[in-house]
Design an enzyme around this catalytic site. Structure first.
Site, PDB file in Angstrom:
ATOM      1  CE1 TYR A 263     -32.764 -28.928  69.339  1.00 26.10           C
ATOM      2  CE2 TYR A 263     -30.883 -29.457  67.952  1.00 26.10           C
ATOM      3  CZ  TYR A 263     -32.217 -29.617  68.277  1.00 26.10           C
ATOM      4  OH  TYR A 263     -33.006 -30.469  67.537  1.00 26.10           O
ATOM      5  CE  LYS A 264     -34.492 -31.878  72.090  1.00 29.01           C
ATOM      6  NZ  LYS A 264     -34.954 -30.930  71.112  1.00 29.01           N
TER       7      LYS A 264
ATOM      8  CG  ASP B 250     -33.127 -39.457  70.167  1.00 30.05           C
ATOM      9  OD1 ASP B 250     -32.466 -38.652  70.857  1.00 30.05           O
ATOM     10  OD2 ASP B 250     -33.787 -39.109  69.179  1.00 30.05           O
TER      11      ASP B 250
ATOM     12  NE  ARG C  94     -42.058 -30.076  74.456  1.00 26.64           N
ATOM     13  CZ  ARG C  94     -41.078 -30.378  73.604  1.00 26.64           C
ATOM     14  NH1 ARG C  94     -40.720 -31.643  73.436  1.00 26.64           N
ATOM     15  NH2 ARG C  94     -40.484 -29.442  72.908  1.00 26.64           N
TER      16      ARG C  94
ATOM     17  CG  PHE D 236     -38.711 -36.227  67.787  1.00 28.94           C
ATOM     18  CD1 PHE D 236     -39.570 -35.254  68.280  1.00 28.94           C
ATOM     19  CD2 PHE D 236     -37.774 -35.871  66.859  1.00 28.94           C
ATOM     20  CE1 PHE D 236     -39.473 -33.933  67.851  1.00 28.94           C
ATOM     21  CE2 PHE D 236     -37.666 -34.556  66.426  1.00 28.94           C
ATOM     22  CZ  PHE D 236     -38.520 -33.584  66.919  1.00 28.94           C
TER      23      PHE D 236
END
Length: 411
Positions: free
Chosen positions: A222-223, A197, A370, A127
């Site tokens: 927040y996911k 991560d 995605r 990422f």
């Protein structure tokens, strides 16, 4: 893992789904939301929690709320909630800052522990913020070097100069899951530390940090944790490291006695030393509420359903498609996280055409479509219907419209 061949079978799975009632805990938009891997939906309890925080805690009790309503303890309370989801002890996790800031804090702290070693190892295509933060960190650390190698070559690249291995457990684009236990052991055998991560793993996979003997971890709120946009992040420091490790951001909330207001810094014991500034109370309140939805669910249940949802979608697209959608994710669900990605040269336009039908996924440059399969609120029939819509849009080329090709600022 068996899949299905008809919509009726998907509906039958929904009727026996042990997690099916969790859907009622969320305010969901119309259509099918396949972007919980980027931003989780609003839990109903969060609205009540924020209303109370704004109107009573902030609106009436004001400064007294730090003790009366426990604001000061929120980072540790949330850390304990997250700990059970990632295989950690409650006192090994704390909620604080952002994922990027926490990566910098733990990366710098890990390098301080590694006398004579200055190499950080990661993979290309990690990422971007992780690589950017690590690049910035090496600029502040004399002699530090960031190396990236393809996943298959990671173990071969581990040498006696390696200080820290930094990997995202579930790849943000492909959904490929690293073997945490194997890579952690391999790096530690060479004397290195390991930082994971968990941004695309926490709340959807059965993570076992202590079982894998992990050193450090970070992740966002927040996911799959449903903490809301820009929610506070979290960090994990294994108990065995806590007494000797020092945060490079020695803010007052990480002080042993912050309200003594002394000039000189003295680190708090344990995980608290990695706190920095004042907690973001409203964000913490929302994350605390969002996590409550997961309290009665086992991580293994979340993982099993997420992978089955993804498998239904994946197999339907591959079996009924025209071959123009190229699978980016592992076909084997055991190697995949909670999302499935395909590649197509017109990927952005296809995603926009789906969104126009209230089927929300996202696009990751240069060509990845995605789709996230959050097990808390999605139904098996949603996976089937989304696959059918994708197949129709691609087959009819209905995405080939100027309105679907204009890039927005956020994709």
């Amino acid at each position: 893992m068996s899949t299905i061949t008809t919509r009726a079978e998907a509906l039958a799975l929904d009727r026996t789904d042990q997690l099916g009632t969790l859907r009622e805990a969320f305010d969901l938009p119309t259509g099918i939301y396949l972007d919980g891997n980027s931003l989780g939906p609003l839990p109903r309890v969060t609205r009540e929690a924020l209303q109370h925080a704004v109107e009573i805690e902030w609106g009436n009790d004001l400064i007294r709320s730090w003790t009366k309503h426990g604001w000061i303890e929120l980072p540790q309370q949330i850390g304990a909630q997250i700990a059970r989801l990632i295989g950690a002890k409650p006192h090994e996790v704390v909620a604080a800052d952002s994922t990027s800031v926490n990566l910098f804090k733990l990366g710098a702290a890990a390098l301080r522990l590694q006398t004579g070693r200055r190499v950080i190892l990661s993979e290309p295509g990690n990422f971007p913020t992780d690589l950017y933060i690590l690049q910035g960190l090496t600029g502040f650390t004399p002699g530090a070097e960031l190396r990236t190698v393809e996943p298959a070559k990671l173990e071969a690249a581990m040498d006696d100069q390696l200080a820290l291995l930094v990997l995202t457990h579930t790849h943000y684009k492909s959904g490929q899951v690293h073997d945490m236990a194997r890579l952690t052991a391999a790096a530690q055998k060479r004397g290195a530390l390991v930082l994971w991560d968990l941004s695309h793993s926490a709340g959807v996979l059965d993570v076992d940090l202590n079982g894998c003997n992990a050193d450090f971890a970070i992740g966002c709120g927040y996911k799959y944790l449903n903490g809301g946009p820009g929610a506070p992040a979290f960090l994990f420091v294994a108990e065995r490291h806590q007494a000797k490790i020092a945060s490079p951001l020695s803010g007052w909330m990480g002080h042993a006695s912050p309200f003594d207001f002394t000039d000189d810094y003295a680190a708090a014991p344990g995980i608290d030393r990695f706190l920095c500034g004042t907690p973001q109370v409203l964000g913490m309140r929302a994350l605390h509420a969002g996590l409550s939805v997961l309290e009665q669910v086992k991580p293994r249940q979340l993982q099993d359903k997420a992978r089955r949802l993804g498998q239904i979608f994946l197999e339907r697209v591959l079996e009924a498609g025209d071959g123009s959608l190229r699978l980016l994710s592992p076909r084997d669900p055991a190697q995949r996280g909670g999302h499935v990605s395909f590649a197509h040269e017109d990927g952005y336009a296809i995603v926009q055409a789906l969104i126009a039908r209230d089927i929300v996924g996202d696009f990751r440059a240069p060509d990845a479509l995605r789709f996230g399969f959050a097990p808390t609120f999605l139904r098996y029939v949603d996976a089937w219907d989304a696959a059918e819509a994708l197949l129709e849009i691609v087959a009819t080329k209905s995405y080939d419209d100027a309105r679907f090709r204009t890039r927005a600022a956020v994709t």
